[in-house]
Design a protein around this motif. Structure first.
Motif, PDB file in Angstrom:
ATOM      1  N   LEU A  90       0.905  -1.568  -0.460  1.00  0.00           N
ATOM      2  CA  LEU A  90       0.167  -0.501  -0.508  1.00  0.00           C
ATOM      3  C   LEU A  90       0.835   0.861   0.115  1.00  0.00           C
ATOM      4  O   LEU A  90       1.893   1.246   0.415  1.00  0.00           O
ATOM      5  N   ILE A  91       0.745   2.122  -1.130  1.00  0.00           N
ATOM      6  CA  ILE A  91       1.056   3.543  -0.863  1.00  0.00           C
ATOM      7  C   ILE A  91       0.005   4.796  -0.506  1.00  0.00           C
ATOM      8  O   ILE A  91      -0.399   4.523  -1.115  1.00  0.00           O
ATOM      9  N   LYS A  92       0.368   4.930   0.508  1.00  0.00           N
ATOM     10  CA  LYS A  92      -0.663   5.844   1.401  1.00  0.00           C
ATOM     11  C   LYS A  92      -0.904   7.031   1.416  1.00  0.00           C
ATOM     12  O   LYS A  92       0.546   8.059   1.975  1.00  0.00           O
ATOM     13  N   ASN A  93      -1.402   7.895   1.513  1.00  0.00           N
ATOM     14  CA  ASN A  93      -1.497   9.219   0.799  1.00  0.00           C
ATOM     15  C   ASN A  93      -0.110  10.410   0.552  1.00  0.00           C
ATOM     16  O   ASN A  93      -0.218  10.721   0.463  1.00  0.00           O
ATOM     17  N   MET A  94      -0.267   9.979  -1.109  1.00  0.00           N
ATOM     18  CA  MET A  94      -0.088  10.619  -2.199  1.00  0.00           C
ATOM     19  C   MET A  94       0.009  11.511  -2.605  1.00  0.00           C
ATOM     20  O   MET A  94      -1.180  11.294  -3.223  1.00  0.00           O
TER      21      MET A  94
END
Length: 445
Positions: free
Chosen positions: A71-75
């Protein structure tokens, strides 16, 4: 290679998207490597080049085996238009799930969708031809030549080629030139790197090819040049003096070490590529002179094992512990059908570090060794090449095939071994004149 992309997304104020999350899940039974790039445009009229403002390299484990989801979060998305592009090396496009979630200013999700597949990218093999100063590009799927031969400097006699993982460059070692070649692989534009005379082997750091390592052999004065392609200068400490008649090198990303095979003094030089200094020299036999004659190297992905083909030690493959730089028990070739007395010449390791392929200078047999069980190394029946010993060999990045470069009087070709059946494809592929080395475009765009 498969490319997935969402965008450009119109994110002018009325759309209220402040950040995005990207979730990737590997549903296949293979490891998948991805590069995720976030890009942005402004609302300025006219043509624009997107700005890459975020980039991550992600390795996903097989499904159900630990880290198969990431999960790549809050880009953030603080521009008028934004998008996300994912490039993946998975050969089963539908088995990579990729979801983008849109968040508002207080990080609450306001929608999500699947990032669509927009294209698949062919995989290529690059073969350098010493006799006509060219580079051949083969489509790994069709086994057909792509475009014409890439012409390198005349009379440069290229003998080695390297393609790093996340790069759009190919590099060739030109043994009869003051320069090595750099090729931009999408446009075939040719450049030159001033990295020393008589370069006979080349490698790059991984995964980006910021540094190029060239082995310059002017026996007995062999040395390694470390060239920084971002500054177009040599790195401090370069050139690095190694042993007599150095003929091969192998960079190990996991340990940041470079191993150099010194044929005439029977040693392996170990270079710390952070300091660009030789930290130890490993003799393969005691005493001086040392007649072990190492000529080729391969290393496991974690750097724990470095394998050495030594012509002066027939019937075995030398093994170095890459953590301690000490010799381990050799892997015997004796006892493998028809391989007694083989003189190892070229070696190649499968991407999973399990199988080592060995070509010999005194036999047409290609031997496969189970390096996970070196006490019982026989794995598959030997494959006999028609015409003579191979010149070079390499395993494809997905592990499905072995490309074997043949440089015999009867013709210059590449034979392809299907690893699933342990058999050669029926017809060898023609190359340029006197092929010497092969590498693959396993990079991700």
């Amino acid at each position: 290679m498969f490319v997935y992309e969402y965008g450009p997304h119109d994110n002018r104020p009325s759309n209220n998207v402040a950040s995005v999350d990207v979730t990737l899940t590997n549903m296949s039974n293979l490891t998948v490597t991805c590069i995720v790039r976030f890009y942005a445009f402004t609302d300025t009229p006219g043509a624009q080049t997107p700005t890459i403002y975020g980039s991550q390299i992600i390795t996903l484990s097989p499904f159900g085996n630990g880290a198969s989801t990431y999960l790549i979060k809050n880009m953030p998305t603080a521009t008028a238009f934004f998008g996300v592009k994912i490039s993946a090396n998975n050969n089963e496009a539908e088995l990579l799930r990729r979801v983008i979630t849109f968040n508002n200013a207080v990080n609450q999700p306001v929608g999500s969708l699947t990032i669509p597949l927009i294209s698949s990218m062919p995989k290529y093999a690059y073969i350098v031809n010493s006799g006509d100063d060219t580079l051949l590009v083969l489509d790994q799927v069709t086994k057909q030549q792509v475009g014409g031969l890439i012409q390198l400097p005349l009379n440069s006699m290229p003998v080695d080629v390297a393609l790093p993982y996340f790069s759009i460059y190919a590099f060739t070692a030109n043994s009869n030139s003051l320069n090595d070649s750099l090729i931009l692989t999408d446009t075939r534009q040719l450049g030159l790197l001033p990295i020393g005379k008589e370069s006979i082997a080349i490698d790059t750091d991984e995964p980006y090819a910021i540094r190029v390592f060239a082995l310059n052999n002017n026996s007995p004065n062999s040395y390694v040049t470390v060239f920084d392609i971002t500054t177009n200068t040599q790195r401090p400490g370069s050139p690095i003096t190694v042993g007599d008649n150095a003929v091969a090198l192998q960079f190990v990303p996991a340990t940041e070490r470079l191993y150099v095979a010194n044929k005439d003094d029977g040693t392996i030089s170990v270079i710390d590529t952070i300091t660009n200094t030789v930290i130890t020299t490993i003799p393969l036999l005691p005493g001086v002179p040392n007649a072990s004659a190492p000529v080729h190297l391969a290393a496991s992905s974690n750097g724990k094992y470095v394998y050495v083909a030594a012509q002066g030690l027939p019937g075995e493959i030398q093994v170095i512990n890459g953590y301690t730089n000490t010799l381990l028990t050799p892997i015997p070739l004796l006892g493998i059908p028809s391989s007694a007395g083989l003189i190892p010449y070229r070696i190649a390791l499968s991407p999973d570090d399990a199988v080592l392929y060995v070509a010999s200078s005194n036999s047409s047999d290609l031997v496969s060794l189970n390096v996970n069980s070196p006490a019982k190394p026989a794995l598959y029946r030997n494959v006999t090449m028609t015409g003579g010993p191979p010149e070079a060999l390499a395993v494809t990045p997905d592990g499905s095939e072995v490309y074997i470069v043949n440089n015999w009087s009867s013709g210059s070709t590449v034979s392809i071994l299907d690893r699933s059946t342990n058999s050669l494809l029926p017809v060898p592929v023609p190359t340029g004149f006197q092929p010497k080395s092969i590498s693959f475009s396993n990079f991700i765009w």
